[in-house]
Design a protein around this motif. Structure first.
Motif, short mmCIF file in Angstrom:
data_model
loop_
_atom_site.label_atom_id
_atom_site.label_comp_id
_atom_site.label_asym_id
_atom_site.label_seq_id
_atom_site.Cartn_x
_atom_site.Cartn_y
_atom_site.Cartn_z
N ARG A 182 -1.37 5.58 -7.57
CA ARG A 182 -1.95 6.26 -6.41
C ARG A 182 -3.46 6.07 -6.30
O ARG A 182 -3.99 5.85 -5.22
N ASP A 183 -4.18 6.16 -7.40
CA ASP A 183 -5.64 6.04 -7.37
C ASP A 183 -6.14 4.66 -7.78
O ASP A 183 -7.33 4.45 -7.97
N ARG A 200 0.84 -1.21 0.00
CA ARG A 200 0.00 0.00 0.00
C ARG A 200 0.87 1.26 0.00
O ARG A 200 0.58 2.23 -0.70
N LEU A 201 1.95 1.25 0.78
CA LEU A 201 2.85 2.41 0.83
C LEU A 201 3.49 2.67 -0.53
O LEU A 201 3.52 3.80 -1.01
N ARG A 243 1.01 4.17 -2.95
CA ARG A 243 0.70 5.59 -2.66
C ARG A 243 1.79 6.51 -3.19
O ARG A 243 1.55 7.66 -3.51
N ARG A 244 3.02 6.02 -3.25
CA ARG A 244 4.15 6.85 -3.68
C ARG A 244 4.34 6.91 -5.19
O ARG A 244 5.09 7.75 -5.68
#
Length: 104
Positions: A38-39, A28-29, A32-33
């Motif tokens: 991201r979406d 997940r991290l 997100r980066r």
């Protein structure tokens, strides 16, 4: 599911679907980066199996991979024993084109 390669596979051909594990905080991290991730909506292994089955595939196996980070690489020899546990950063669902759909 429109991306499934049902027509491109020979009868009883295999499809391997790899996905990031939504239950793994590291996956997940990383997503997100990365701007293009991201979406993105993450699928669980269960959801991936259901989608493949709905698309006419028989599930052969599901493996969870990449459990240990680089700092813990000395523990990677344990990973084959942990394939069934949904803790790896990614999973792979191996499926075979259903024979029931071949005759249709």
């Amino acid at each position: 599911m429109s991306f499934l390669p049902t027509r491109e596979l020979v009868p009883s051909g295999y499809c391997a679907l790899w996905e990031n594990n939504p239950w793994n905080p590291g996956a997940r991290l990383v997503m997100r980066r990365i701007s293009f991730d991201r979406d993105a909506l993450m699928l669980s292994a269960r959801e991936a199996r259901h989608l493949l089955e709905a698309g006419g595939f028989e599930i052969v196996r599901t493996d969870h991979c990449f459990v240990f980070l680089r700092a813990l690489r000395f523990l990677r020899f344990f990973e084959p024993a942990l394939r069934g546990a949904p803790i790896g950063a990614q999973f792979r669902v191996l499926a075979r084109r259903s024979r029931l759909r071949e005759s249709a």
